[in-house]
Design a protein around this motif. Structure first.
Motif, PDB file in Angstrom:
ATOM      1  N   LEU A  52     -17.152  -1.988   7.767  1.00  0.00           N
ATOM      2  CA  LEU A  52     -16.223  -0.956   7.301  1.00  0.00           C
ATOM      3  C   LEU A  52     -15.284  -0.523   8.419  1.00  0.00           C
ATOM      4  N   GLN A  53     -15.833  -0.408   9.633  1.00  0.00           N
ATOM      5  CA  GLN A  53     -14.983  -0.011  10.753  1.00  0.00           C
ATOM      6  C   GLN A  53     -13.910  -1.066  11.022  1.00  0.00           C
ATOM      7  N   ARG A  54     -14.306  -2.353  10.965  1.00  0.00           N
ATOM      8  CA  ARG A  54     -13.322  -3.410  11.190  1.00  0.00           C
ATOM      9  C   ARG A  54     -12.281  -3.425  10.080  1.00  0.00           C
ATOM     10  N   ALA A  55     -12.760  -3.188   8.842  1.00  0.00           N
ATOM     11  CA  ALA A  55     -11.816  -3.130   7.719  1.00  0.00           C
ATOM     12  C   ALA A  55     -10.853  -1.963   7.892  1.00  0.00           C
ATOM     13  N   ASP A  56     -11.385  -0.831   8.382  1.00  0.00           N
ATOM     14  CA  ASP A  56     -10.544   0.345   8.584  1.00  0.00           C
ATOM     15  C   ASP A  56      -9.467   0.050   9.621  1.00  0.00           C
ATOM     16  N   CYS A  57      -9.849  -0.649  10.695  1.00  0.00           N
ATOM     17  CA  CYS A  57      -8.865  -1.003  11.714  1.00  0.00           C
ATOM     18  C   CYS A  57      -7.790  -1.912  11.134  1.00  0.00           C
ATOM     19  N   ARG A  58      -8.207  -2.882  10.295  1.00  0.00           N
ATOM     20  CA  ARG A  58      -7.226  -3.776   9.692  1.00  0.00           C
ATOM     21  C   ARG A  58      -6.249  -2.999   8.813  1.00  0.00           C
ATOM     22  N   LEU A  59      -6.796  -2.022   8.059  1.00  0.00           N
ATOM     23  CA  LEU A  59      -5.925  -1.237   7.185  1.00  0.00           C
ATOM     24  C   LEU A  59      -4.900  -0.453   8.002  1.00  0.00           C
ATOM     25  N   GLN A  60      -5.351   0.108   9.112  1.00  0.00           N
ATOM     26  CA  GLN A  60      -4.420   0.874   9.942  1.00  0.00           C
ATOM     27  C   GLN A  60      -3.376  -0.024  10.595  1.00  0.00           C
ATOM     28  N   ASN A  61      -3.785  -1.252  10.935  1.00  0.00           N
ATOM     29  CA  ASN A  61      -2.879  -2.125  11.665  1.00  0.00           C
ATOM     30  C   ASN A  61      -1.802  -2.744  10.790  1.00  0.00           C
ATOM     31  N   VAL A  62      -2.042  -2.778   9.456  1.00  0.00           N
ATOM     32  CA  VAL A  62      -1.091  -3.444   8.575  1.00  0.00           C
ATOM     33  C   VAL A  62       0.272  -2.781   8.632  1.00  0.00           C
ATOM     34  N   GLN A  63       0.279  -1.459   8.541  1.00  0.00           N
ATOM     35  CA  GLN A  63       1.551  -0.752   8.551  1.00  0.00           C
ATOM     36  C   GLN A  63       1.632   0.287   9.664  1.00  0.00           C
ATOM     37  N   GLY A  64       0.632   0.278  10.517  1.00  0.00           N
ATOM     38  CA  GLY A  64       0.624   1.240  11.600  1.00  0.00           C
ATOM     39  C   GLY A  64       0.164   2.606  11.149  1.00  0.00           C
ATOM     40  N   GLY A  65      -0.374   2.728   9.957  1.00  0.00           N
ATOM     41  CA  GLY A  65      -0.850   4.008   9.451  1.00  0.00           C
ATOM     42  C   GLY A  65      -1.910   3.811   8.409  1.00  0.00           C
ATOM     43  N   MET A  66      -2.168   4.860   7.629  1.00  0.00           N
ATOM     44  CA  MET A  66      -3.212   4.802   6.628  1.00  0.00           C
ATOM     45  C   MET A  66      -2.671   4.207   5.329  1.00  0.00           C
ATOM     46  N   MET A  67      -3.592   3.840   4.455  1.00  0.00           N
ATOM     47  CA  MET A  67      -3.231   3.093   3.259  1.00  0.00           C
ATOM     48  C   MET A  67      -3.635   3.831   1.986  1.00  0.00           C
ATOM     49  N   ARG A  68      -2.938   3.554   0.906  1.00  0.00           N
ATOM     50  CA  ARG A  68      -3.373   3.986  -0.422  1.00  0.00           C
ATOM     51  C   ARG A  68      -4.135   2.806  -1.036  1.00  0.00           C
ATOM     52  N   ILE A  69      -5.404   3.049  -1.358  1.00  0.00           N
ATOM     53  CA  ILE A  69      -6.295   1.987  -1.829  1.00  0.00           C
ATOM     54  C   ILE A  69      -6.769   2.329  -3.234  1.00  0.00           C
ATOM     55  N   LEU A  70      -6.575   1.411  -4.147  1.00  0.00           N
ATOM     56  CA  LEU A  70      -7.060   1.573  -5.517  1.00  0.00           C
ATOM     57  C   LEU A  70      -8.272   0.676  -5.725  1.00  0.00           C
ATOM     58  N   TYR A  71      -9.428   1.295  -5.911  1.00  0.00           N
ATOM     59  CA  TYR A  71     -10.653   0.583  -6.257  1.00  0.00           C
ATOM     60  C   TYR A  71     -10.752   0.496  -7.778  1.00  0.00           C
ATOM     61  N   ALA A  72     -11.378  -0.554  -8.276  1.00  0.00           N
ATOM     62  CA  ALA A  72     -11.585  -0.676  -9.717  1.00  0.00           C
ATOM     63  C   ALA A  72     -12.900  -1.391 -10.004  1.00  0.00           C
ATOM     64  N   VAL A  73     -13.681  -0.809 -10.918  1.00  0.00           N
ATOM     65  CA  VAL A  73     -14.862  -1.445 -11.480  1.00  0.00           C
ATOM     66  C   VAL A  73     -14.811  -1.232 -12.983  1.00  0.00           C
ATOM     67  N   THR A  74     -15.620  -1.986 -13.708  1.00  0.00           N
ATOM     68  CA  THR A  74     -15.527  -1.902 -15.159  1.00  0.00           C
ATOM     69  C   THR A  74     -16.116  -0.603 -15.689  1.00  0.00           C
TER      70      THR A  74
END
Length: 417
Positions: A52-74
């Motif tokens: 999760l920490q590595r994923a969080d770093c990737r999310l921050q690095n994509v645009q240099g900031g935080m992301m809007r994430i839409l999760y979906a399950v049935t």
């Protein structure tokens, strides 16, 4: 890194995803085997946090900031049980996290627990063009309104609908998590339709998260997802398990003994437990047959089933009726927190016909319970054969009975696992 598997531990021949292990354990291997289950759960929890920490770093690095994430399950139940803590973890780190799924009684609980907004969508598990098209249109409207940076979809129907909507709306980062393959236990036209839906959702994704090595192998073998898009988190996990929550400490052991008395388990009686949905794919019919064979051999034997019946993939009426009328079977129903039930059991059995990467064997291992499961996809990855449990072929009632009988007959073997 997950601790190394003690070579030859267990002293019995066991078949799992990785083949067979034979031979009696040495004293050193036995000592290692006793502590391995808790050690591996603690490591899996740490690995999960690291992912999760590595994923969080990737999310921050994509645009240099935080992301809007839409999760979906049935369905909301999947979010309640399988996304525990994940949405909130991302939220407290500044991400704008949303959840979309079908309305259900658990939806409000998920929103309160994770602190994220939820968006009901008219999703249904079974294929239905009359209902799936409106769900797709609603998903497109939602994606256009939220304009997420990332869409993360799990389960077959949510995967198909949300990956399609995200592709149509040109969302750049589309992640499809494969928590299991429903078509494995289906037949005929229905199998073909569900498999096609799985394939389409994976093709519309940029990344396909296979939550176990055997799921990844199946996705490649059946050409469901391109091999270069498939990733597996560490040794496999759906959402990780916090071993500390299930660890066998004196207070929980005492609560387990009290629960046994409350449930009417006779002194010295052995409890075989199951935690999960009471449906055909979980192997409930096979577990019932094995229990019937074991009862004459073990006085005071009880079968404790923790979970609810469902209309989808429903048990045969005869199986359900026998579960209800047998005095040796305890139907606990759905419970909000299964911790004390694990500590009332002597053995955990998960005779599934298919899985993704089940949390139940990991929770049982953290509670120092031996596990009997099958070599089904996903299930075979959740047990270290001969160390944290025993693995039997899918649908083999005789092998399931024998594995449970060995653990019932030898308390030392149960403690070792």
């Amino acid at each position: 890194m997950v601790p190394a598997l003690p070579a030859g531990a267990g002293g019995f021949r066991r078949r799992g995803c990785g083949g067979e292990r034979t031979g009696p354990p040495t004293d050193t291997e036995t000592d290692r085997g006793r502590s391995w289950s808790v050690e591996v759960e603690q490591q899996r929890h740490r690995d999960g946090e690291g992912e999760l920490q590595r994923a969080d770093c990737r999310l921050q690095n994509v645009q240099g900031g935080m992301m809007r994430i839409l999760y979906a399950v049935t369905v909301a139940g999947s979010a309640y049980n399988l996304l525990r803590g994940q949405l909130g973890w991302l939220r407290v780190r500044g991400h704008d996290v949303h959840l979309a799924c079908a309305p259900g009684p658990e939806l409000a609980a998920v929103a309160a627990r994770e602190g994220v907004p939820v968006h009901p969508l008219p999703l249904v598990r079974e294929p239905s063009w009359g209902r799936d098209l409106p769900a797709l249109l609603a998903a497109v409207r939602l994606v256009r309104r939220l304009r997420p940076d990332v869409v993360f979809a799990a389960t077959t129907k949510a995967g198909l609908v949300l990956m399609t909507a995200a592709r149509l709306c040109r969302v750049r980062r589309r992640i499809r998590a494969v928590w299991g393959l429903r078509h494995e236990t289906l037949h005929g036209r229905r199998r073909s339709v569900v498999r096609l839906a799985e394939r389409a959702s994976c093709r519309f994704a940029n990344t396909v998260v296979a939550i176990s090595p055997s799921i990844a192998a199946r996705l490649q073998a059946e050409s469901i997802a391109p091999s270069d898009r498939i990733v597996t988190p560490g040794p496999g996990t759906c959402n990780g398990v916090d071993a500390r929550r299930f660890a066998r400490i004196p207070e929980r052991a005492a609560a387990g003994r009290a629960l046994r008395r409350e449930l009417g388990v006779p002194a010295g009686g052995l409890v075989i437990g199951f935690v999960g949905r009471l449906v055909r794919d979980k192997g409930i019919a096979e577990l019932l047959s094995a229990f019937r064979r074991l009862r004459p051999r073990f006085d005071g034997l009880r079968l404790l089933l923790v979970g609810g019946f469902e209309t989808g993939d429903a048990l045969a009426a005869s199986v359900r009726a026998e579960l209800a009328r047998d005095p040796g079977i305890i139907l606990a129903g759905r419970v909000a927190d299964p911790v004390r039930f694990y500590h009332a059991m002597d053995v955990l059995c998960l005779p599934s016909r298919r899985e993704g990467f089940p949390n139940v064997p990991l929770e049982a291992a953290a509670a120092e319970l031996p596990v009997v499961t099958t070599d089904a996809t996903g299930a075979c990855d959740s047990v270290a054969a001969g160390v944290t449990g025993l693995v039997v072929p899918v649908g083999d009632v005789a092998a399931l009975t024998e594995a449970l009988a060995r653990l019932a007959a030898f308390p030392g073997l149960r403690r070792q696992m």
